[in-house]
Enzyme design. Sequence first.
Site, mmCIF file in Angstrom:
data_model
loop_
_atom_site.group_PDB
_atom_site.id
_atom_site.type_symbol
_atom_site.label_atom_id
_atom_site.label_comp_id
_atom_site.label_asym_id
_atom_site.label_seq_id
_atom_site.Cartn_x
_atom_site.Cartn_y
_atom_site.Cartn_z
ATOM 1 N N HIS A 10 0.839 -1.210 0.000
ATOM 2 C CA HIS A 10 0.000 0.000 0.000
ATOM 3 C C HIS A 10 0.865 1.247 0.000
ATOM 4 O O HIS A 10 1.884 1.341 0.679
ATOM 5 C CB HIS A 10 -1.028 -0.019 1.143
ATOM 6 C CG HIS A 10 -0.491 0.149 2.541
ATOM 7 N ND1 HIS A 10 -0.308 1.386 3.117
ATOM 8 C CD2 HIS A 10 -0.157 -0.757 3.486
ATOM 9 C CE1 HIS A 10 0.117 1.236 4.363
ATOM 10 N NE2 HIS A 10 0.233 -0.051 4.618
ATOM 11 N N ASP A 69 5.629 2.195 7.257
ATOM 12 C CA ASP A 69 4.255 1.755 6.995
ATOM 13 C C ASP A 69 3.577 2.698 5.994
ATOM 14 O O ASP A 69 2.968 3.660 6.388
ATOM 15 C CB ASP A 69 3.484 1.736 8.309
ATOM 16 C CG ASP A 69 2.078 1.189 8.165
ATOM 17 O OD1 ASP A 69 1.785 0.545 7.134
ATOM 18 O OD2 ASP A 69 1.261 1.404 9.084
ATOM 19 N N GLU A 84 -5.415 1.941 2.029
ATOM 20 C CA GLU A 84 -5.297 0.753 2.883
ATOM 21 C C GLU A 84 -5.560 1.102 4.335
ATOM 22 O O GLU A 84 -6.231 0.356 5.055
ATOM 23 C CB GLU A 84 -3.895 0.136 2.740
ATOM 24 C CG GLU A 84 -3.708 -1.201 3.445
ATOM 25 C CD GLU A 84 -3.228 -1.111 4.883
ATOM 26 O OE1 GLU A 84 -3.118 -2.155 5.551
ATOM 27 O OE2 GLU A 84 -2.970 0.023 5.360
ATOM 28 N N GLU A 85 -5.030 2.251 4.767
ATOM 29 C CA GLU A 85 -5.164 2.635 6.167
ATOM 30 C C GLU A 85 -6.604 2.994 6.536
ATOM 31 O O GLU A 85 -6.919 3.113 7.709
ATOM 32 C CB GLU A 85 -4.238 3.821 6.474
ATOM 33 C CG GLU A 85 -2.756 3.518 6.317
ATOM 34 C CD GLU A 85 -2.203 2.598 7.394
ATOM 35 O OE1 GLU A 85 -2.981 2.123 8.240
ATOM 36 O OE2 GLU A 85 -0.983 2.349 7.371
ATOM 37 N N ASP A 112 4.005 -5.416 3.529
ATOM 38 C CA ASP A 112 3.488 -4.320 4.350
ATOM 39 C C ASP A 112 4.339 -4.220 5.615
ATOM 40 O O ASP A 112 4.306 -5.119 6.457
ATOM 41 C CB ASP A 112 2.024 -4.580 4.712
ATOM 42 C CG ASP A 112 1.367 -3.375 5.372
ATOM 43 O OD1 ASP A 112 2.063 -2.387 5.660
ATOM 44 O OD2 ASP A 112 0.143 -3.433 5.597
ATOM 45 N N HIS A 130 2.315 4.335 13.126
ATOM 46 C CA HIS A 130 1.212 5.289 12.992
ATOM 47 C C HIS A 130 1.469 6.593 13.749
ATOM 48 O O HIS A 130 0.531 7.219 14.260
ATOM 49 C CB HIS A 130 -0.110 4.665 13.454
ATOM 50 C CG HIS A 130 -0.702 3.739 12.433
ATOM 51 N ND1 HIS A 130 -1.976 3.221 12.547
ATOM 52 C CD2 HIS A 130 -0.195 3.223 11.291
ATOM 53 C CE1 HIS A 130 -2.219 2.439 11.519
ATOM 54 N NE2 HIS A 130 -1.142 2.424 10.736
#
Length: 493
Positions: free
Chosen positions: A267, A279, A312-313, A341, A413
């Site tokens: 992603h 990420d 994706e998130e 990922d 994140h």
Amino acid sequence: MKTPRTSAAVAALLLSPAVSATGNLLTPDKLEADITTRELQNVLWNFNHIADRNGGNRAFGEPGYKASLDFVLERAKTRFGDYYDTYVQPFNHTYDKTRFISVTGPEGEDVKVVSPQYNPATPLPDGVTALLIDTPVDDENGSGCYEEQWEGIDATGKLALVKRGACAVADKLRLAKAHGALGVILWNQDPGDIVMPTLGADSIGQTVPVGIIPYEVGLAWKARLAAGEDVKVKLVVDAIIETRETWNIISETKQGDPNKVIMIGAHLDGVQAGPGINDDGSGSAALLEIMTALRMYDGYPHKIRFAWWGAEESGLVGSLYYTSKLSEEELDKIKFYFNYDMIGSPFPMFGIGQDELSGTGAKVLEEYLRSKGKDVQLGSFGGGSDHVGFVELGIPTATLFTGAGAPWDPCYHQACDTLDNIDWDALTVNAKAAARALATLANSLDGVGTRRKTSPNPRSRRAALRNFQKWAAVTEEAERGQKCSHSKHKTVV
């Protein structure tokens, strides 16, 4: 007397999958050797630079995602157009952003607070000021996760104090709303940094506003409530929710049998909190470097398809959109899918997701990593990345993953998911493993399972169907919304 070959016949021979036009046949050793740390660093430097120039992130619906898309397309479509057929697949999804959030404590103090994605707004400008009402802590099963845990709690007109953990945050907020709460003060389940969750677009209209506060503050307020004190707190959430257009990138080799496709995906989007370098800049960079190297080779019999997924998130939206659009005939052509990922976590584990169909695809990854001294952990597929649609549709699949959250990636994140958040050895060895595995399957499908069209787990099949039905609403909206991709709406069914 032999008939001379026409130029067309010669060209056809040279383009045959079994014949090398340049004499440079693709092998796993060659493709692996082409992947270097320096070039991976260069790609991730660009992703980090894109985030720096676009509000600090590369998230769906934000300028940084479009800039990331353009960066990949410049290489795949512009520079490498002679080797790959590339297209952009548009779709719409519900965009959310918390523009402002605050929690004010009982003595008027500002409290550190985090807002999840798809957090509904409070009344503005004043927000909600109300007494806290406590809820029981159940660390084993999850606090506030089940109806029986709310028995006897009348939260009408109050803010519910709930401990985070175990179940989805949205489940806690739905129950709080059902019991009359004006909002939720969610205290973190562990001391330290707060990882931003997402409620999911399907929660819109079903939850109350929430502020996620540190463990220590929540524990202190809980003690005051237990002592019989009145604890009054203010919550303000200013959030925007609207439909925005976004895109997948699909690029495949011009050579190779179109009925035998090997797919590799990652992603391209990150979260709003930071630049998303591990990420999933890490997986996206690996794909881009493999694509760069692959163009120098030919003679492989199977077509190779690259995918950079959008949104994706926000709930695996791009990959689910793509897989839900494929016909049975198109699904049968995909012989394997690799998903990468988070493959450069700073304190990495080396996890491979596989099942009984993965065969050679997972085995090559495992053998290569073990040959480099890595402690490989084999596991089944989770539900948190873009392999989900492929697995549920019975396509043989394998994944690589180096861990999210502490202890593997403490910046998961968060704003600190930058170039400093990468273990370059882990990223390089994983990208090389990915190159070896791709080259192996591009040449031979020996040892790979065939697509499973019926699931041994009917409940899993029904769950997949529900996912696709949920995004069917997004699909329908995308088709309706091409005239105005920014039209606001309240809910996604």
